[in-house]
Structure formats: C-alpha cells, structure tokens
Design an enzyme around this catalytic site. Structure first.
Site, PDB file in Angstrom:
ATOM      1  N   SER A 219       0.758  -1.324   0.034  1.00 52.62           N
ATOM      2  CA  SER A 219      -0.059   0.008  -0.026  1.00 52.62           C
ATOM      3  C   SER A 219       0.853   1.307  -0.168  1.00 52.62           C
ATOM      4  CB  SER A 219      -0.926   0.046   1.122  1.00 52.62           C
ATOM      5  OG  SER A 219      -1.862  -1.140   0.973  1.00 52.62           O
TER       6      SER A 219
ATOM      7  N   THR B 226       1.385 -10.574 -10.819  1.00 48.22           N
ATOM      8  CA  THR B 226       0.211 -11.284 -11.636  1.00 48.22           C
ATOM      9  C   THR B 226       0.772 -11.340 -13.040  1.00 48.22           C
ATOM     10  OG1 THR B 226      -1.656 -10.077 -10.434  1.00 48.22           O
ATOM     11  CG2 THR B 226      -2.053 -11.257 -12.563  1.00 48.22           C
TER      12      THR B 226
ATOM     13  N   ARG C 297     -34.305 -26.029  -6.553  1.00 53.18           N
ATOM     14  CA  ARG C 297     -34.201 -26.801  -5.183  1.00 53.18           C
ATOM     15  C   ARG C 297     -35.688 -26.366  -4.300  1.00 53.18           C
ATOM     16  NH1 ARG C 297     -31.898 -30.596  -2.270  1.00 53.18           N
ATOM     17  NH2 ARG C 297     -31.604 -29.900   0.137  1.00 53.18           N
TER      18      ARG C 297
ATOM     19  N   GLU D  49      -4.273  -4.289  -6.694  1.00 46.30           N
ATOM     20  CA  GLU D  49      -4.562  -2.902  -7.236  1.00 46.30           C
ATOM     21  C   GLU D  49      -5.059  -1.580  -6.236  1.00 46.30           C
ATOM     22  OE1 GLU D  49      -5.187  -2.678 -11.322  1.00 46.30           O
ATOM     23  OE2 GLU D  49      -4.745  -4.807 -11.653  1.00 46.30           O
TER      24      GLU D  49
HETATM   25  N1  CAA Z   1      -3.912   9.481  -9.374  1.00 47.46           N
HETATM   26  C1  CAA Z   1      -2.989  10.082  -9.816  1.00 47.46           C
HETATM   27  N2  CAA Z   1      -1.893  10.606  -8.956  1.00 47.46           N
HETATM   28  C2  CAA Z   1      -2.017  10.334  -7.744  1.00 47.46           C
HETATM   29  C3  CAA Z   1      -2.866   9.389  -7.194  1.00 47.46           C
HETATM   30  C4  CAA Z   1      -3.949   9.109  -8.150  1.00 47.46           C
HETATM   31  N3  CAA Z   1      -5.132   8.174  -7.611  1.00 47.46           N
HETATM   32  N4  CAA Z   1      -2.761   9.238  -6.081  1.00 47.46           N
HETATM   33  C5  CAA Z   1      -1.550   9.907  -5.652  1.00 47.46           C
HETATM   34  N5  CAA Z   1      -1.011  10.435  -6.960  1.00 47.46           N
HETATM   35  C6  CAA Z   1       0.269  11.354  -7.139  1.00 47.46           C
HETATM   36  C7  CAA Z   1       0.065  12.734  -6.318  1.00 47.46           C
HETATM   37  O1  CAA Z   1      -0.608  13.652  -7.057  1.00 47.46           O
HETATM   38  C8  CAA Z   1       1.507  12.811  -5.948  1.00 47.46           C
HETATM   39  O2  CAA Z   1       2.193  13.628  -7.025  1.00 47.46           O
HETATM   40  P1  CAA Z   1       2.796  14.947  -6.940  1.00 47.46           P
HETATM   41  O3  CAA Z   1       3.715  14.828  -6.087  1.00 47.46           O
HETATM   42  O4  CAA Z   1       3.358  14.947  -8.536  1.00 47.46           O
HETATM   43  O5  CAA Z   1       1.813  15.712  -6.903  1.00 47.46           O
HETATM   44  C9  CAA Z   1       2.183  11.719  -5.716  1.00 47.46           C
HETATM   45  O6  CAA Z   1       1.064  10.717  -6.383  1.00 47.46           O
HETATM   46  C10 CAA Z   1       2.392  11.355  -4.442  1.00 47.46           C
HETATM   47  O7  CAA Z   1       1.119  11.025  -3.741  1.00 47.46           O
HETATM   48  P2  CAA Z   1       0.954  11.188  -2.141  1.00 47.46           P
HETATM   49  O8  CAA Z   1       1.751  12.613  -1.647  1.00 47.46           O
HETATM   50  O9  CAA Z   1      -0.619  11.514  -1.990  1.00 47.46           O
HETATM   51  O10 CAA Z   1       1.470   9.874  -1.670  1.00 47.46           O
HETATM   52  P3  CAA Z   1       1.126   9.011  -0.532  1.00 47.46           P
HETATM   53  O11 CAA Z   1       2.264   8.119  -0.272  1.00 47.46           O
HETATM   54  O12 CAA Z   1       0.639   9.892   0.737  1.00 47.46           O
HETATM   55  O13 CAA Z   1      -0.006   8.077  -0.949  1.00 47.46           O
HETATM   56  C11 CAA Z   1      -1.252   6.322  -2.211  1.00 47.46           C
HETATM   57  C12 CAA Z   1      -0.204   7.650  -2.057  1.00 47.46           C
HETATM   58  C13 CAA Z   1      -2.500   6.937  -2.919  1.00 47.46           C
HETATM   59  C14 CAA Z   1      -1.382   6.027  -0.948  1.00 47.46           C
HETATM   60  C15 CAA Z   1      -0.108   5.376  -3.232  1.00 47.46           C
HETATM   61  O14 CAA Z   1       0.852   4.762  -2.362  1.00 47.46           O
HETATM   62  C16 CAA Z   1      -1.324   4.161  -3.476  1.00 47.46           C
HETATM   63  O15 CAA Z   1      -2.084   4.098  -4.483  1.00 47.46           O
HETATM   64  N6  CAA Z   1      -1.171   2.824  -2.993  1.00 47.46           N
HETATM   65  C17 CAA Z   1      -1.498   1.762  -3.242  1.00 47.46           C
HETATM   66  C18 CAA Z   1      -0.657   1.206  -4.443  1.00 47.46           C
HETATM   67  C19 CAA Z   1      -1.272   0.004  -5.009  1.00 47.46           C
HETATM   68  O16 CAA Z   1      -2.488   0.264  -5.674  1.00 47.46           O
HETATM   69  N7  CAA Z   1      -0.764  -1.083  -5.432  1.00 47.46           N
HETATM   70  C20 CAA Z   1      -1.188  -2.298  -6.092  1.00 47.46           C
HETATM   71  C21 CAA Z   1      -0.142  -2.904  -6.640  1.00 47.46           C
HETATM   72  S1  CAA Z   1      -0.363  -3.348  -8.416  1.00 47.46           S
HETATM   73  C22 CAA Z   1      -1.339  -4.356  -8.404  1.00 47.46           C
HETATM   74  O17 CAA Z   1      -1.939  -5.093  -7.473  1.00 47.46           O
HETATM   75  C23 CAA Z   1      -1.344  -5.212  -9.822  1.00 47.46           C
HETATM   76  C24 CAA Z   1      -1.493  -6.735  -9.929  1.00 47.46           C
HETATM   77  O18 CAA Z   1      -0.613  -7.619 -10.290  1.00 47.46           O
HETATM   78  C25 CAA Z   1      -2.858  -7.308 -10.038  1.00 47.46           C
END
Ligand code: CAA
Length: 379
Positions: A132, A158, A268, A363
C-alpha cells in the site's frame, strides 16, 4: 447517462459470454485445483482482441471503448476470475500505460505484440515491504549513463511467470522520494532477471503470481518510460485505470455467483416448495440483484469518464471499493443459498467466494480506495 448499449457493445458482450461458456467453463474447477494457467484460453483471448481491447489498431489493439471492456471483463470473470485478472493486467496496467506514456519506438516494439495478445505483460510495483505504501520502493535503478542497473525484489506479480515484458517501478534517486522513481520496460530473459517462487493462493489459482528478482540487470536508457522521475506518477495514473478492470472483475464474480444462486433457488425444493418462495432466500437474492446493478453502474460511470478523458481517480476507486465488497457479500450468500452443495467444488460458488477476496486487496486495498476517495472529495 445513456443506458442503451450500442450494437458493437452488445456484440462484444455476447462474444465474451460465448467464449467463457465454451472455452473457460469446461476445466475451470481443475485449473483452480491444480493452479494451472489457462494458456490455450489466453491465447484465444488474444486472437479475439480481448487482451488489448482499448488500444489503437495501429498498435495491434481492438480499438474499443472502456464500456465494452467492462462488459467483456464481467462475462469472463463470471466464469473464470483467474482468466479475468490476466486480461485486466494486460489491458489496464500494461497496454494502457504504454499507449498513453511510452515513446513511439517503445510502442512499436512492445505495445504491438502485447496488445495483439502475441505475448502478455506484467506490472511490477509491489515489494515485500512496499504494498500500500507504494512510494517506499526499495528496488533501485542506478543511473549508469547509457543504462540503469536494476536491483531488488518484487512480490505478488500477476502474470509473473508467463509474461514476456514487465513494467518495473524502481527508485533512482531516494533523496527526491517519489519524484526519484522511474518506470522501465524489462524483458524476460535479460541477464540477472530471475522469476521467483510461484505463490500458492487462496483464490484466482489459475492465475500466475510470482516474485521477481533483479540482480544487476542492465536496462537500456531507452527502456525508461517518460521523463526521469515520472515513474510514480505513471504508476498512479495506470492504477486509476486498472481499478476499472478489477472492479469489473469483481462485478463478474458477483454476477456469476448470483446467477448460479438464482438458478439453484428456483429448482431446489425445501418445505414442499422451491426455496426462492421462502422470503429468507428471496430477500438475499433481491439484495444481490440490487447491489450488482449498483456496482455495474459505478463501473460504467468510471468507464464513461475514462473515455471522456476525465480524471478517473475518484470514480475508479469508488467502482473498485464497492464492486469488491459486493463480490465478497454476494459470493458468501451464494454459498449460503446452496447450503451443503455450496461448500463443495462442483457447484462453483465456493471458488467464487475464494476468488472474490483478492479484489479487496490487489491494485489498491479497500482502505487505499477510501484514502483516494476521501482525498478527492476533500479537495
Ligand atoms: N492518481 C494520480 N496521481 C496520484 C494518485 C492517483 N490516484 N494518488 C497519488 N497521486 C500522485 C500525487 O498527486 C502525488 O504526485 P505529485 O507529487 O506530482 O503531486 C504523488 O502521487 C504522491 O502522492 P501522495 O503524496 O498522496 O503519496 P502518499 O504516499 O501519501 O499516498 C497512495 C499515495 C495513494 C497511498 C499510493 O501509494 C497508492 O495508491 N498506494 C496503493 C498502491 C497500489 O495500488 N498497489 C497495487 C499494486 S499493483 C497490483 O496489484 C497489480 C497486480 O498484479 C494485480
């Protein structure tokens, strides 16, 4: 909002439904039991255009809209959630990211075979200590002039064992925090790149989830996606779209379980009548039908907004948060309606209940979706 689907959308929905019934259903129980990847079926999905649905035909894609993608994903996931995640990752995390952000040379070389389904791709962001908290990347990509030196471990990837191309996120300049992160295209077989253990999972057991190990892998400069330091924003943008895919997968798991439960309840008998005539069962089905319809509307809304070029961070997160909860609730109730039969493999619903859980985790967990939504509404 126009609720009428176009002829083309209805056609792709029907084609995906027929494919799922004819090609995915026959051995879905065995693939789940044996953790067997649906190799032949994924190949056919590629030939049908299901692996690069929204990509421009110029790059091997099917050139369809995102609503068609939701419709097809639902039909595939109704029958086989494992095949659905392969499709979601290839479409949303790999092809969509490359089409939007890769260079022309990268698109020709990598996107074209990926979108036409000749090969499949994987997206490597998660790490043993960064799920996360995705900015805490420990994988490093040291800038060595005309190449980067990649070192580290990725987890729960994946398509990890079957992909030909991997989008890998890594830290180049820790001082710059998330602005020092880059995204790269890495090819299977490059020296120092090893596919790690395959995970033995609770659900989506037909999909292929591995760790990846990078040990001094030389990545040419031209394989970086976008400008230096763009990797984290790239990952976030890609994940916003990915969440529509997983929301649609969750929707499909829910509607598949609901259809089985409805059919069972109509045939059923207990206490001298079909169990659907007992309010205890009928009310469960009424709740399922309502919640599934609401989940579908959230998926459509996010898909419409994506095609309209709007920011989908909020709508994608809402769709995933809600649809994954509906998948969990619906599958639990589908098992309950089936009683003892629901607890054994041949009735499918126990597998769907196990498959549903991951949609609340990957995700972006449900907790992360709430962070994204709450930040968006607070703006
Ligand atoms: N859309 C676009 N940009 C975003 C965003 C979003 N939803 N969320 C954050 N950002 C951008 C911010 O605007 C910021 O950019 P700038 O510095 O350029 O302005 C940058 O990202 C950092 O953001 P934060 O300061 O808010 O960062 P944070 O650490 O506080 O939080 C978070 C970020 C939203 C928690 C992020 O870490 C997150 O989404 N975590 C989850 C990750 C995830 O989804 N992992 C899944 C793995 S992939 C997977 O599962 C694939 C598979 O194989 C199925």
């Amino acid at each position: 909002m126009d609720f009428n689907l176009s002829e083309e959308q209805l056609m792709i929905q029907q084609a995906a439904r027929d494919f799922a019934q004819n090609e995915l259903l026959p051995e879905v129980i065995e693939r789940d039991r044996d953790q067997k990847f649906p190799t032949e079926q994924v190949k056919k999905m590629g030939e049908m255009g299901l692996l690069g649905m929204m990509v421009d035909p110029q790059y091997g894609g099917a050139g369809m809209d995102s609503v068609s993608y939701v419709l097809a994903m639902e039909e595939i996931a109704k029958i086989d959630a494992s095949a659905a995640v392969v499709m979601s990752v290839n479409n949303s995390l790999v092809c969509a990211g490359l089409e939007k952000f890769a260079s022309e040379e990268q698109k020709v070389k990598y996107l074209t075979p990926l979108a036409s389904g000749k090969v499949i791709g994987a997206f490597a962001l998660s790490e043993p200590e960064a799920g996360s908290d995705a900015t805490s990347q420990k994988t490093t990509a040291e800038d060595k002039g005309d190449y980067y030196l990649l070192n580290g471990i990725k987890n729960w990837i994946t398509n990890g064992g079957t992909a030909s191309y991997y989008i890998v996120i890594a830290q180049t300049d820790p001082e710059k925090k998330h602005k020092g992160i880059n995204a790269f295209i890495v090819e299977r077989g490059w020296e120092g790149f090893e596919i790690g253990v395959k995970e033995d999972k609770l659900g989506i057991r037909g999909s292929d989830t591995h760790s990846l190990i990078f040990n001094n892998v030389k990545v040419p400069k031209e394989n970086r996606i976008g400008e230096d330091g763009f990797g984290f924003n790239f990952a976030m943008a890609v994940l916003n779209g990915g969440r529509i895919g997983i929301a649609s997968q969750a929707l499909g798991i829910a509607s598949g379980a609901y259809e089985l439960a409805l059919k069972y309840a109509k045939t059923r008998k207990a206490f001298k009548t079909e169990i659907i005539n007992h309010q205890a069962i009928a009310f469960k089905l009424a709740d399922m039908a309502t919640q599934i319809t609401a989940a579908r509307m959230l998926c459509f809304k996010a898909a419409f907004e994506k095609d309209a070029g709007k920011d989908i961070s909020e709508s994608g997160a809402m769709a995933k948060l809600y649809a994954s909860q509906v998948a969990m609730d619906t599958t639990i109730e589908a098992v309950q309606i089936h009683g003892g039969y629901g607890y054994v493999k041949e009735y499918h619903v126990e597998r769907m209940m196990r498959d549903a859980k991951i949609t609340q985790i990957y995700e972006g967990t449900s907790e992360i979706q709430r962070i994204v939504i709450s930040r968006s509404i607070a703006k």
